[in-house]
Write a protein that holds these residues in place. Structure first.
Motif, mmCIF file in Angstrom:
data_model
loop_
_atom_site.group_PDB
_atom_site.id
_atom_site.type_symbol
_atom_site.label_atom_id
_atom_site.label_comp_id
_atom_site.label_asym_id
_atom_site.label_seq_id
_atom_site.Cartn_x
_atom_site.Cartn_y
_atom_site.Cartn_z
ATOM 1 N N PRO A 51 2.009 -7.028 8.286
ATOM 2 C CA PRO A 51 1.958 -6.471 6.927
ATOM 3 C C PRO A 51 2.505 -5.049 6.920
ATOM 4 N N PHE A 52 3.318 -4.765 5.934
ATOM 5 C CA PHE A 52 3.935 -3.442 5.856
ATOM 6 C C PHE A 52 2.898 -2.355 5.604
ATOM 7 N N ARG A 53 3.077 -1.233 6.272
ATOM 8 C CA ARG A 53 2.328 -0.007 5.964
ATOM 9 C C ARG A 53 3.275 1.168 6.160
ATOM 10 N N VAL A 54 3.094 2.193 5.385
ATOM 11 C CA VAL A 54 3.977 3.365 5.489
ATOM 12 C C VAL A 54 3.968 3.934 6.905
ATOM 13 N N GLU A 55 2.809 3.922 7.545
ATOM 14 C CA GLU A 55 2.690 4.475 8.903
ATOM 15 C C GLU A 55 3.587 3.781 9.926
ATOM 16 N N LEU A 56 4.067 2.595 9.600
ATOM 17 C CA LEU A 56 4.920 1.863 10.540
ATOM 18 C C LEU A 56 6.396 2.159 10.298
#
Lengths: 148, 148, 148, 148
Positions: A51-56
């Motif tokens: 799942p996308f997260r900004v931290e990635l």
């Protein structure tokens, strides 16, 4: 009341050990932080979703290449485990991996598929493809994984 | 009033742009989370350090291979930027990378060194080595990076 | 009787140029010595065959890994050319390639298949598999090829 | 009158076996055809030379990438053998190799250097650089070689 020879696992024991791997793996510290999900874990055929997260990301929408690399590495490892003969050992590591980054991601979850190309004695050769949700390939890799 | 031709940067402008890269890079979301530190940023010769944290590990002490891969990728990219001619553009990405994981880490910070093997027109070829604090090599890689 | 703008090739001219590549390639000195045959040359889907000769082996029956690598490299290059837009140039080279040698050959011809994973502006990403005549995979690779 | 345990080689036996490898290798069919010469064979530090011939080229002057790959593969293998413990076996093969082609050759002999990055139990990790006679790097690679 002798215990079974550890080197003589029944088919059921083999299946149970194989089946336990994804749950164990995704609880390890780094993968738990990534939030990697195993969506398919058939023999030599594995799919994961991140799942996308900004931290990635690099910039709020494009995955850092190292995140994609980590997911490719882990999905390849799962393919290696997915049909492993546990009589051959359980110490494992990635030996080598080569990646091509063929397109930049533009947000959304990362989907990864891995298959086994060949099993040798201690080495398992896998191929892995990472795509975005529309199916566009983002990265492609080959991995040599060792379980012994 | 007249602005300099963007395609004719002075040597000082080149140096200033190059020098800005490490600070920008380590503030991007994923690298900021990793906590990567740039310790050396000389032309074609870069060193980074990743302070150990349990979250970066498989098991509380051994780095996840994907973390090592991300550090290798980023340190190679920094080598590419460290002597880049900014008249040639600033859009960048890793094209391909190959890694060998030669030993498991056993705790402690990760140290990474990268050098440039060759600069072609749009492509920069780098070589990167990741070690533990005692200098033992953990992983070794080659990267093709594109800036255009 | 003006000639056509070289940057505006008709569909037929594109097809003719693409079709000429395999014949030109297999006549170059090293490939002519190898004896490489192109068996299939569809857009992004190429197959080659290398008839076995003792001179291509380590020991009279097992191909030298470098021969397999040369066939993989060339078959990947053919996949890149097989759907190339000739308005984008004709200078070409392999940028990077990663190989896994998954089994030793035991005599017989070498069969190689390549497909294109993705075409970027100047770079084409290919995947290549080399097998023996029974279909057993011997080696597997990914290649970044440049035409510009 | 007991014979020595084959698993207990004297230092001298080890040295003799190691020293025999280059001569054996360059007589194998493909390498004999290539004409590869071993110029240096110190523990973990090997250099080879390939005298130029038109048959090794694409066009009369530029080496086919597959020839360079074969020389890199073989020079890496020699580095693996150059400090091998023969009590660990003698069955060998390249497991994986990744190459970067960083410049086109323009005639003249090919010079190749390999060093060992690390020896694990069955696997040896090597790094190899191919240059022209002026010292310009043409290709760069990493190899995983197995002897067991």
């Amino acid at each position: 009341m002798s215990t079974a020879d550890p080197a003589r696992l029944t088919g059921e024991q083999q299946l149970r050990r194989r089946a336990a791997i994804p749950g164990l793996l995704v609880q390890t510290p780094y993968l738990a932080w990534l939030g990697l999900q195993v969506q398919r874990y058939e023999p030599d055929d594995v799919a994961t979703r991140l799942p996308f997260r900004v931290e990635l990301s690099n910039d709020g929408s494009t995955y850092h290449g190292g995140v994609i690399g980590a997911v490719i590495d882990t999905t390849g490892a799962l393919a290696a485990w997915s049909n492993h003969d546990f009589e051959r050992g359980t110490r494992s590591s990635t030996v080598s991996m080569a990646l091509q980054y063929v397109a930049a991601s533009t947000g959304g979850d990362l989907l990864c598929r891995a298959r086994t190309v060949r099993r040798a004695r201690e080495l398992v050769f896998t191929e892995i493809t990472a795509s975005d949700e529309s199916g566009r390939v983002l990265a492609h890799g080959i991995q040599t994984y060792r379980i012994a």
